[in-house]
Write an enzyme that holds these catalytic residues in place. Sequence first.
Site, PDB file in Angstrom:
ATOM      1  N   GLU A   1      10.429  -3.927 -14.192  1.00  0.00           N
ATOM      2  CA  GLU A   1      11.011  -5.254 -13.972  1.00  0.00           C
ATOM      3  C   GLU A   1      11.039  -5.575 -12.483  1.00  0.00           C
ATOM      4  OE1 GLU A   1      14.912  -4.857 -15.629  1.00  0.00           O
ATOM      5  OE2 GLU A   1      14.156  -4.558 -17.661  1.00  0.00           O
TER       6      GLU A   1
ATOM      7  N   LYS B   1      13.145  -6.436  -9.174  1.00  0.00           N
ATOM      8  CA  LYS B   1      14.523  -6.215  -8.732  1.00  0.00           C
ATOM      9  C   LYS B   1      14.976  -7.510  -8.054  1.00  0.00           C
ATOM     10  CE  LYS B   1      17.596  -2.837  -6.664  1.00  0.00           C
ATOM     11  NZ  LYS B   1      18.514  -3.783  -6.041  1.00  0.00           N
TER      12      LYS B   1
ATOM     13  N   GLU C   1      21.267 -10.814 -13.616  1.00  0.00           N
ATOM     14  CA  GLU C   1      21.405 -11.231 -12.220  1.00  0.00           C
ATOM     15  C   GLU C   1      21.498 -12.751 -12.127  1.00  0.00           C
ATOM     16  OE1 GLU C   1      21.369  -8.452 -10.444  1.00  0.00           O
ATOM     17  OE2 GLU C   1      20.930  -8.965  -8.355  1.00  0.00           O
TER      18      GLU C   1
ATOM     19  N   LYS D   1      12.282   1.601 -15.716  1.00  0.00           N
ATOM     20  CA  LYS D   1      13.239   2.126 -16.685  1.00  0.00           C
ATOM     21  C   LYS D   1      12.469   2.858 -17.777  1.00  0.00           C
ATOM     22  CE  LYS D   1      16.264  -1.756 -15.714  1.00  0.00           C
ATOM     23  NZ  LYS D   1      16.827  -3.041 -16.129  1.00  0.00           N
TER      24      LYS D   1
ATOM     25  N   LYS E   1      12.091   0.137  -3.700  1.00  0.00           N
ATOM     26  CA  LYS E   1      12.370  -0.975  -2.786  1.00  0.00           C
ATOM     27  C   LYS E   1      11.139  -1.392  -1.979  1.00  0.00           C
ATOM     28  CE  LYS E   1      16.498  -1.548  -1.741  1.00  0.00           C
ATOM     29  NZ  LYS E   1      17.887  -1.750  -2.070  1.00  0.00           N
TER      30      LYS E   1
ATOM     31  N   CYS F   1       4.739 -26.874  36.924  1.00  0.00           N
ATOM     32  CA  CYS F   1       5.386 -25.694  36.344  1.00  0.00           C
ATOM     33  C   CYS F   1       4.329 -24.654  35.973  1.00  0.00           C
ATOM     34  CB  CYS F   1       6.178 -26.107  35.106  1.00  0.00           C
ATOM     35  SG  CYS F   1       6.925 -24.715  34.239  1.00  0.00           S
TER      36      CYS F   1
HETATM   37  S1  IVH Z   1      19.398  -2.401 -13.926  1.00  0.00           S
HETATM   38  C1  IVH Z   1      22.150   0.970 -14.873  1.00  0.00           C
HETATM   39  N1  IVH Z   1      17.499  -4.156 -13.466  1.00  0.00           N
HETATM   40  O1  IVH Z   1      20.156  -4.022  -8.637  1.00  0.00           O
HETATM   41  C2  IVH Z   1      21.318   0.106 -14.041  1.00  0.00           C
HETATM   42  N2  IVH Z   1      19.290  -3.992 -11.913  1.00  0.00           N
HETATM   43  O2  IVH Z   1      20.703  -1.488  -7.354  1.00  0.00           O
HETATM   44  C3  IVH Z   1      21.811  -1.273 -13.961  1.00  0.00           C
HETATM   45  N3  IVH Z   1      19.154  -5.601 -10.074  1.00  0.00           N
HETATM   46  O3  IVH Z   1      23.564  -3.911  -9.467  1.00  0.00           O
HETATM   47  C4  IVH Z   1      20.960  -2.178 -13.183  1.00  0.00           C
HETATM   48  N4  IVH Z   1      17.297  -6.573 -10.733  1.00  0.00           N
HETATM   49  O4  IVH Z   1      22.439  -6.212  -9.293  1.00  0.00           O
HETATM   50  C5  IVH Z   1      18.658  -3.606 -13.039  1.00  0.00           C
HETATM   51  N5  IVH Z   1      15.779  -5.711 -13.217  1.00  0.00           N
HETATM   52  C6  IVH Z   1      16.931  -5.163 -12.790  1.00  0.00           C
HETATM   53  C7  IVH Z   1      17.576  -5.603 -11.616  1.00  0.00           C
HETATM   54  C8  IVH Z   1      18.759  -4.985 -11.211  1.00  0.00           C
HETATM   55  C9  IVH Z   1      18.261  -6.563  -9.824  1.00  0.00           C
HETATM   56  C10 IVH Z   1      20.316  -5.284  -9.218  1.00  0.00           C
HETATM   57  C11 IVH Z   1      21.629  -5.246  -9.945  1.00  0.00           C
HETATM   58  C12 IVH Z   1      22.185  -3.881  -9.721  1.00  0.00           C
HETATM   59  C13 IVH Z   1      21.435  -3.410  -8.515  1.00  0.00           C
HETATM   60  C14 IVH Z   1      21.288  -1.911  -8.521  1.00  0.00           C
END
Ligand code: IVH
Length: 699
Positions: free
Chosen positions: A124, A126, A183, A321, A345, A463
């Site tokens: 996915e 982030k 999110e 995941k 990241k 200048c």
């Molecule tokens: S899964 C148990 N999936 O990243 C894991 N988090 O660093 C739960 N985030 O607090 C998070 N995109 O705010 C997951 N596709 C995504 C995400 C995501 C953004 C953020 C989320 C989380 C943080 C963790």
Amino acid sequence: MSKAEGTPAAETAARLRAEIEQHNVRYYVYDDPSISDAEYDRLMRELQDLEAAHPELVTPESPTQRVGAAPVSAFGSVRHAVPMLSLGNAFDEEDVVAFDRRVTDTLRGAGLLGPAQQAEYFCELKLDGLAISLRYEDGRLVQAATRGDGQTGEDVTSNIRTIKAIPLQLSGPAPKVLEVRGEVLMNRADFEKLNAAQAKRDEKVFVNPRNAAAGSLRQLDPRITAKRPLRFFAYGWGEVRGLPGTQSGLFDEASAGAADASTLPEKSHGAMLDWLASLGLPVNVKHNHRATGAEGLMAFYAKVGALRPELPYDIDGVVYKVDSLPAQKLLGFVARAPRFALAHKFPAEEATTTLLDIEVQVGRTGAITPVARLKPVFVGGVTVTNATLHNEDEIRRKDVRIGDTVIVRRAGDVIPEVVGAVLEKRPADAREFVMPKACPVCGSAIERLEDETIARCTGGLFCAAQRKQTLWHAASRKALDIEGLGEKLVEQLVDSGRVKTLADLFSLRPLELVGLDRMGQKSADNLVEAIDKARAPALGRLLFALGIRHVGETTARDVARHFGTIEAIMDADEDALSSVPDVGPVVAGSIRRFFAEQHNRDVIDQLKAQGVQPVAEAVPEDTTLAGKTFVLTGTLPNWTREEASMRIQAAGGKVSGSVSKKTAYLVAGEDAGSKLTKAQELGVTVLDEDGLKELLGSS
Ligand code: IVH
């Protein structure tokens, strides 16, 4: 059951609500509306009217109730039924390979993977927003909470209810309890628009879309949140209880209890998200992706990295995941992060550092740009020590002060900029920037005209900074194209006093160049040769090379074509200059003022004395009408057709009665008929009277 249920009005209301919610998701989530805004408004009005006539039909889930409840003085707190965890981070391929190896070894050891089988992942984006947990009971949104410390968050239900991408009522058979995790974010374009509007009203501007999303969601007045363009994507779940029975359609009370894989309707993460989507929840289907092994993960990372600048929202990485839920359960958790998931990241596009000082730079036309001197910081893949602050107003708007901790952004290849200050960290002795009164290079006055945002050094070519940049510009590829005359060399020639004007370049001899920094005999010879070649530039290039304000490459060429010689341009008044197509009063005034200065006229004389002799601009083939066939149709507003024909013929064009592949232009007036259709079919350029006049004027 209320007395209204089951009545025709209740049925209409239910149908309208479902329809409106569907359009909300299409519009706000998938950017793919299937009806016009007007049709949408009509549906909303119909529902509002119906509810006004039958107040007993109004439910909290109705889309009419999204306008925002009354303000509160503080948020309540919510204990998460299932904690909201964070993710372990990976920064390079090695981390990803190690993660995949741990996963694979564990799953093979437990017999969940064969000895040669690779792990399957769900990948996915982030999303760079803020995590939210939505609680649905019997399909109705009853609570929404921020992540907080993972155990307890803030109750932001009233605010979340204003986000149109989030359904107030799930569609289809829903479980007794469903906690959706995802999110909340803001698209970059929406963020820019919001900031522009905020600035106009003299209200707080946000440093980035994530802060804007967080600030909007943590509003104590939901009516303000309702006006903010927030979006949402679901990527997980918390408590899930009481699944609808597949056979009877009744809730499966036997499964009520803790959120356990066995109470879930699906066996993989991807299938779970499909299920959430089927309930009407927004899922990022466009970018979610299945992959196998570390190689598959790295390929996804590379693909998304390339896509990143084009995405409508900010992301700070990708998330991997393990797809199988039984496998996830087996892998379990370490501390507060799952062992089955990993955040990979991207290099951060933003970082914080200290603003050491603000200095000003002088541009070619004297424009003064404030530049931030920063404590070196690694951002967007490079170490940044300077960043632009654009202009004085921008510094005030962003409220950045010397000594502040500032946020620096470098996205893609865009030049680094300071986006704002971290106000909580402002030291007591932070200093405001004051625009200097005098140019730091030449000491001339710095002036800012009333309706301009840019301050300028008034020194002109007196200048040294402006002189250097003017020379460098003159040597550039689109001007005199002098190869080998770079920034460093110009700097030395100007600093030593050897070159004061453009004309001085043409008297340079190899002997005096040898010995300058990085100048051997060979490069000195080459440079003098390159300068020599520039003695016969096209007139437009010479005009562009002079660096007159508002005179770009194209304007310079147009003016050169129109007047033919440098003398004619030097002596033209504003009216004469304005008669060149596309030259307006600003450009005409700028050219006239430039040549009104004796020192600029002197440079032209010196250039001539050095043997610089501009050549007339070649007029390209296709702007002459010679040999081009025109067809006229319909009634022109001012000219009769005879008059238009005569003018075309006088300019060398031919006029014919019928449209064919050979027709160059169709001139169409009012009530044009079949000739226009035919011309459009054949792809013939169609002009109106003004278009014809322009063509005749420029030929
Ligand atoms: S899964 C148990 N999936 O990243 C894991 N988090 O660093 C739960 N985030 O607090 C998070 N995109 O705010 C997951 N596709 C995504 C995400 C995501 C953004 C953020 C989320 C989380 C943080 C963790």
